[in-house]
Write a protein that holds these residues in place. Structure first.
Motif, PDB file in Angstrom:
ATOM      1  N   GLU A   1      38.301  38.897  61.544  1.00 61.30           N
ATOM      2  CA  GLU A   1      38.138  40.073  60.654  1.00 61.30           C
ATOM      3  C   GLU A   1      39.173  41.142  60.941  1.00 61.30           C
ATOM      4  N   GLN A   2      39.389  41.429  62.215  1.00 61.77           N
ATOM      5  CA  GLN A   2      40.410  42.414  62.578  1.00 61.77           C
ATOM      6  C   GLN A   2      41.779  41.973  62.093  1.00 61.77           C
ATOM      7  N   PHE A   3      42.056  40.678  62.290  1.00 65.42           N
ATOM      8  CA  PHE A   3      43.360  40.180  61.878  1.00 65.42           C
ATOM      9  C   PHE A   3      43.542  40.315  60.376  1.00 65.42           C
ATOM     10  N   ALA A   4      42.502  39.974  59.626  1.00 66.32           N
ATOM     11  CA  ALA A   4      42.597  40.029  58.161  1.00 66.32           C
ATOM     12  C   ALA A   4      43.022  41.425  57.695  1.00 66.32           C
ATOM     13  N   LEU A   5      42.557  42.433  58.426  1.00 63.24           N
ATOM     14  CA  LEU A   5      42.907  43.808  58.065  1.00 63.24           C
ATOM     15  C   LEU A   5      44.400  44.082  58.208  1.00 63.24           C
TER      16      LEU A   5
ATOM     17  N   ALA B   1      47.942  35.328  67.626  1.00 67.39           N
ATOM     18  CA  ALA B   1      46.814  36.214  67.968  1.00 67.39           C
ATOM     19  C   ALA B   1      45.689  35.421  68.621  1.00 67.39           C
ATOM     20  N   ILE B   2      45.351  34.281  68.021  1.00 64.23           N
ATOM     21  CA  ILE B   2      44.263  33.467  68.572  1.00 64.23           C
ATOM     22  C   ILE B   2      44.661  32.930  69.941  1.00 64.23           C
ATOM     23  N   LYS B   3      45.880  32.409  70.024  1.00 68.43           N
ATOM     24  CA  LYS B   3      46.307  31.801  71.282  1.00 68.43           C
ATOM     25  C   LYS B   3      46.401  32.837  72.405  1.00 68.43           C
ATOM     26  N   GLN B   4      46.762  34.060  72.038  1.00 68.12           N
ATOM     27  CA  GLN B   4      46.819  35.099  73.060  1.00 68.12           C
ATOM     28  C   GLN B   4      45.421  35.399  73.585  1.00 68.12           C
ATOM     29  N   LYS B   5      44.474  35.428  72.670  1.00 69.29           N
ATOM     30  CA  LYS B   5      43.080  35.674  73.060  1.00 69.29           C
ATOM     31  C   LYS B   5      42.576  34.562  73.987  1.00 69.29           C
TER      32      LYS B   5
ATOM     33  N   MET C   1      52.568  34.954  58.233  1.00 69.99           N
ATOM     34  CA  MET C   1      51.193  35.366  58.505  1.00 69.99           C
ATOM     35  C   MET C   1      50.486  34.316  59.339  1.00 69.99           C
ATOM     36  N   LYS C   2      50.644  33.053  58.956  1.00 72.66           N
ATOM     37  CA  LYS C   2      50.004  31.989  59.716  1.00 72.66           C
ATOM     38  C   LYS C   2      50.500  31.969  61.167  1.00 72.66           C
ATOM     39  N   ASP C   3      51.768  32.178  61.295  1.00 66.78           N
ATOM     40  CA  ASP C   3      52.345  32.200  62.622  1.00 66.78           C
ATOM     41  C   ASP C   3      51.758  33.343  63.458  1.00 66.78           C
ATOM     42  N   ARG C   4      51.654  34.501  62.841  1.00 70.09           N
ATOM     43  CA  ARG C   4      51.067  35.658  63.532  1.00 70.09           C
ATOM     44  C   ARG C   4      49.620  35.374  63.923  1.00 70.09           C
ATOM     45  N   PHE C   5      48.905  34.723  63.025  1.00 73.02           N
ATOM     46  CA  PHE C   5      47.495  34.393  63.286  1.00 73.02           C
ATOM     47  C   PHE C   5      47.398  33.457  64.489  1.00 73.02           C
TER      48      PHE C   5
ATOM     49  N   ALA D   1      46.178  22.592  70.293  1.00 78.68           N
ATOM     50  CA  ALA D   1      45.704  22.168  68.974  1.00 78.68           C
ATOM     51  C   ALA D   1      45.874  23.269  67.934  1.00 78.68           C
ATOM     52  N   PHE D   2      45.814  24.528  68.375  1.00 75.43           N
ATOM     53  CA  PHE D   2      45.824  25.599  67.379  1.00 75.43           C
ATOM     54  C   PHE D   2      47.195  25.770  66.728  1.00 75.43           C
ATOM     55  N   ASP D   3      48.207  25.162  67.302  1.00 74.52           N
ATOM     56  CA  ASP D   3      49.533  25.153  66.683  1.00 74.52           C
ATOM     57  C   ASP D   3      49.596  24.228  65.476  1.00 74.52           C
ATOM     58  N   ALA D   4      48.627  23.329  65.381  1.00 77.99           N
ATOM     59  CA  ALA D   4      48.743  22.259  64.387  1.00 77.99           C
ATOM     60  C   ALA D   4      48.172  22.643  63.027  1.00 77.99           C
ATOM     61  N   ASP D   5      48.659  21.944  62.008  1.00 82.07           N
ATOM     62  CA  ASP D   5      48.114  22.060  60.652  1.00 82.07           C
ATOM     63  C   ASP D   5      47.016  21.035  60.425  1.00 82.07           C
ATOM     64  N   ILE D   6      47.085  19.986  61.205  1.00 83.32           N
ATOM     65  CA  ILE D   6      46.100  18.907  61.100  1.00 83.32           C
ATOM     66  C   ILE D   6      45.608  18.585  62.497  1.00 83.32           C
ATOM     67  N   VAL D   7      44.289  18.662  62.675  1.00 82.88           N
ATOM     68  CA  VAL D   7      43.697  18.381  63.980  1.00 82.88           C
ATOM     69  C   VAL D   7      42.693  17.241  63.824  1.00 82.88           C
ATOM     70  N   ILE D   8      42.871  16.191  64.618  1.00 82.82           N
ATOM     71  CA  ILE D   8      41.955  15.052  64.572  1.00 82.82           C
ATOM     72  C   ILE D   8      41.420  14.797  65.980  1.00 82.82           C
ATOM     73  N   ASP D   9      40.102  14.853  66.108  1.00 85.36           N
ATOM     74  CA  ASP D   9      39.440  14.668  67.396  1.00 85.36           C
ATOM     75  C   ASP D   9      38.666  13.352  67.311  1.00 85.36           C
TER      76      ASP D   9
END
Lengths: 376, 376, 376, 376
Positions: free
Chosen positions: A113-117, A135-139, A128-132, A164-172
């Motif tokens: 939510e904070q990021f969306a702002l 942000a997540i990876k830093q957290k 934007m995706k890169d910034r997102f 995994a968060f770098d990826a566009d497709i994640v398969i577990d």
């Protein structure tokens, strides 16, 4: 012009001898840009067939050119893989505290939510995706490095999620106990379900319960909804994540693994990850349920059980699922008891041991299922 | 005029031989009305000292007259008590699926909200409480009898909760791993913390995480707040619930058990459960924290550990908590590593084994604690 | 002129990820000839204090000059050390098949008999011993490389025995469950028992039951007897082997480890392993039993137990050892039962958990013991 | 004229709650004299199919008249059956100390020798056998009641052996891990091997290794040999004991159980236990080995395994048994390794998990086998 290949190791834990436990990362980079793919297997230690699937994928990727990048992480939980209790592998949870190895990934709706702002109307999507991602990876990084530390399962999960968060497709890739093939698909990516050769599909909502697929798509789905809300325009962030259940645990089969590698390549081909490839989804029947209709049947009694219904078969209400033997009543009519289907259903998996206590997950079943694709 | 005594057994599970596993219920009824008390022990199978505490309570209640009724349930988890893994008891979680035996109790805030709407301004308190008990217990009953069944831990928890929800006072006796005495107290019952002879107090908010004390007080606390909101008048529903941690697991001590029985009787006496009794809380120091300041320190490394800080002692920031030996570096300066207190703290408990992996709960500590009562 | 120091690693197993598990070997060589010493610890994974003893030995050997050679092998069972079952370490046996990690060493009396036949009357002692070592080690080698393979525990044991059989002095450091210090000494080396600072001594006969000390001394003792028989002259082959039990498992203590390092150095000093050293055995009481008088007391009943007798104390027949609580009879006279000493005894160790089934090793006790040395 | 039926319970242990654990005894007595038969199942807790076999036997014995007496003891190890470690049953050994549940029976060759001395040349066979039974059972009784007690597994074994030693025919029903049907037959009773419908036969010598069949036949076989030695006349004591391995553990199948019940009845019929019954051994191929040719193949490496050879199939030397995946080498030629048959063999059983450490029992195999009966 070949893919570029590299292999490295990620330290995810230290054992009681103080030694590093690491995870192999196999990476193929295409010579042309394209999606980033992340595939891992065996987060639950007894679910080893995914390693065979990755083996076959690697054999193919040695010659099959790709767009973008594919990272493959077999044996991603070296702790869980190595916990033997009797002849079997106690790989679903940390033997010290019972923590499921697949429930410690990170999702924080507030952060989204904070990021969306912070997203400006004219910010380019890629930026934007890169910034997102940052942000997540830093957290996640902050959590991994907090003063008081983190539990073992969570440390393992977060180190994998960083990748995994770098990826566009994640398969577990997982396995059920005794199981037929099935796949968890986020509802928004329902169309992709038919790109895999998997007959049973569970459609899941935007709700986080700790798994890697959720930790991936919940972030992007939530962001997507917030941006749509803000701008009034739908935006496709184009990130998908799946949990694939490739048959039964405690078993590997190289031929079956080839089939599943091919299934994943069909999906990746449709998503433009492969250069001039020929992998197409099979013409086959696919059946789906929403998550709330994927039901667990628990035993009311203890005893020993014959599993009468085969995973993947169709049962009418009242047909027998299992027969329980009561060793104290062998001479009378209470010697056996039959457990029947409470409604029409498809058993997807059953408990892997003949011995059950009361309250055991006997079967997981599709109920109120519907046809997704029909074989023609 | 004596208390009336009865003993019965509650079936809570069936084992893999198909045999009932049951829990003994010891019940004392006073000849005069008064509060209902429910005390259980050993929901975690290795935490056995509570059974000794209940033994001593029963010895005393054989002659000490009471108001109301006291139900005592030792050995309340016959499954967990009987899971050996090596010489120790693997009693914290179901060995089949990792489910913590103390996380499957029931709380449903929605149900409380619905109930609050049905309370008429002039409904007598006793009648309303009775109705509330019936409503919750009926819901629990429905869950226990649902078509698809319930998991073993949840079945066990709900059967106990059926009994406990009748009570005005609920005491769940646990042990830490290697631990000093401490108690979890809901913030609204803070005054009661000083009625026990327990030096360390954790004050917990109205938040449900699955344990019996929460499953008790969250229902009543939420109802109390809703009624206050509705009527503008504060009402005291007068139900309290506590988790008591009576020292270390895997150990029993009859003398220590007598001390703790006496501590519980002090509280019960203050709550008018005992007729002409003499049990008074001790004049002693009691220190408290809020739940968010009760911190877990996780290891970053694996190895073998000497626990240098004794549970219950005071440490300044930087003082040593533990020393880790690294078996691969015995000849050089990396042979040992000291873990120090990240801030001023009181270690309350530590891990019970010298061998730790990375991500192990090494210590749980009071930080930013404050004095509740002073010894005078 | 310093000792020469080296460190290497021995691969003893592969885990389920296919990765090598290895054991560190620390080796000090003196500049002058002398006995070869082999010291290992933690063959049982939960018995970790020996690693601390070896840590202290290494600190001292960094400056203390030695004759001959000392090899130190801490953490000698990297498999066992890393098997967690709940919070504790399930280190006594292979979790797959129950094989005790300390029962797979090699002894073959037939081979010794054959070898004895090859010893010429005039063969020099040193040459003969060397030939004997080669013969045994070659046999072990053959077993390790047999077509059909060997079990995990046996592989581990034999790889360690290959190292240990080179030594003149073999020390295997263990811990009891909850235990006081004690030592196993072959009867022929009884005089050496008083060179350690260990108050309780078990004298064992020339009988092989699978442990490392036996696998060492049985070979030499049998050869010694055969040669004496053959030549009519007693010959001292001068090889000794001991199992030292350094207190309780699951605990480490650096100060206690220093005491035990000093105790071992006293023995080594008396055996001319140290150059100009000052380590002397303590003036202390030592009590001994023969192996058949070292008795195990098993429980007849299940329940929870308070251990009333402290390891190392003296009990008269009839004095209380333990008190068992029966959770189903708390209101009557069967609530507790006291287990008493069946004869005069010294409890040496007791079971580490308060929860016992029937048939549990409650205590191991010295009976018919006698004074070896008196404190003066 | 019917068989007389009775059911009772034998207490074999107490659990950690202090509660009795018991074993059901089902007993049929014929109206005419004849052999005594003792059949038990599930001494290893995960080997549950024998309970189904006993269920079918009981269904038939409700109407099929017998000579003599048949005692059936399903679920004969209520401790082992109830030890879950993960989803599977850790039923082969005591989780506290690793003791195999099938190695604590009693055999004492000295006692047999002493007894043989007491046999007068003219003592009637029946009387002598009866005296022998009393002598052994009294000795077992003494052990069960010794001052210092006995371990849990041994207590359990001896209580069952007290019952079994009364019988002329003892059948102990087991399962292998993943296994085809096979049977252990004492060499002297080789002719009986063809009375069961079991294709694989292991012929075992007069050597005691702790199991029930051995504890039965070693006593009688040794006595038989001593008497023959003494009198110069061969005497047939006519007691037989077998271990039957009825397929795989952790699985029950009612149809397969019917087949095995029928197989046992064929044997019993041939031994004159059934009145006018029709059960005949099948015309089928039976293959046998001597015990020393029943080989275990251990892994040299850890990894995940596909079992390529099916239990019961025939393999030529060099044919593939298993294929191991190495997760760290997936991109190169070390990715997989094939384990081949070291000689011509029949794999009888294999390890039940795909994950193996080095030193795992991968396969047990018949080598140098021979035809016992041919299908015609």
């Amino acid at each position: 012009m070949h893919n570029q290949f590299s292999k490295e190791y990620l330290v995810v834990a230290q054992n009681a001898s103080g030694r590093n436990m690491n995870v192999p990362l196999y990476r193929f980079k295409g010579s042309q840009p394209g999606p980033k793919v992340y595939i891992q297997s065996s987060i639950h230690g007894a679910e080893v067939q995914g390693n065979v699937v990755i083996y076959h994928l690697i054999q193919i990727l040695k010659t099959q050119q790709i767009f973008g990048e594919i990272t493959l992480v077999p044996n991603c939980n070296p702790v869980g893989t190595n916990i033997k209790a009797g002849e079997y592998t106690l790989g679903r949870f940390d033997p010290v505290n019972g923590t499921n190895w697949n429930r410690g990934y990170y999702f924080d709706s507030e952060l989204v939510e904070q990021f969306a702002l912070t997203v400006a109307d004219d910010e380019p999507l890629a930026a934007m995706k890169d910034r997102f991602r940052q942000a997540i990876k830093q957290k996640i990084d902050e959590r991994l490095n907090s003063t008081w530390g983190l539990g073992l399962a969570q440390q393992l999960n977060l180190k994998l999620q960083q990748l995994a968060f770098d990826a566009d497709i994640v398969i577990d890739i997982h396995n059920g106990p005794v199981s037929t093939r099935h796949i968890y698909v986020p509802e928004y990516a329902k169309a992709s379900a038919s790109l895999f050769n998997i007959p049973h599909v569970i459609l899941i909502p935007n709700k986080f319960a700790g798994a890697l697929d959720e930790a991936t798509f919940c972030h992007w789905w939530t962001l997507q909804k917030l941006l749509a809300c803000k701008t009034g325009v739908d935006v496709d962030l184009n990130v998908e994540a799946f949990t694939l259940e490739m048959g039964s645990q405690e078993v590997i089969d190289f031929d079956e693994g080839k089939y599943d590698a091919s299934s994943i390549l069909s999906y990746l081909n449709a998503k433009h990850c492969l250069v001039e490839a020929d992998y197409q989804p099979k013409n086959m029947q696919r059946v789906a349920v929403t998550l709330e209709n994927y039901k667990i049947l628990y035993t009311r009694q203890g005893g020993i059980v014959e599993y009468m219904a085969k995973p993947g078969s169709y049962l009418k209400e009242g047909q027998p699922l299992a027969k329980i033997l009561n060793v104290d009543e062998l001479e009378n009519e209470r010697a056996t008891e039959t457990i029947t289907a409470p409604c029409d259903l498809i058993p997807i998996l059953h408990f892997p041991s003949a011995s059950v206590l009361s309250g055991t997950q006997l079967y997981k079943c599709f109920t109120h299922f519907f046809l997704l694709t029909e074989a023609t």
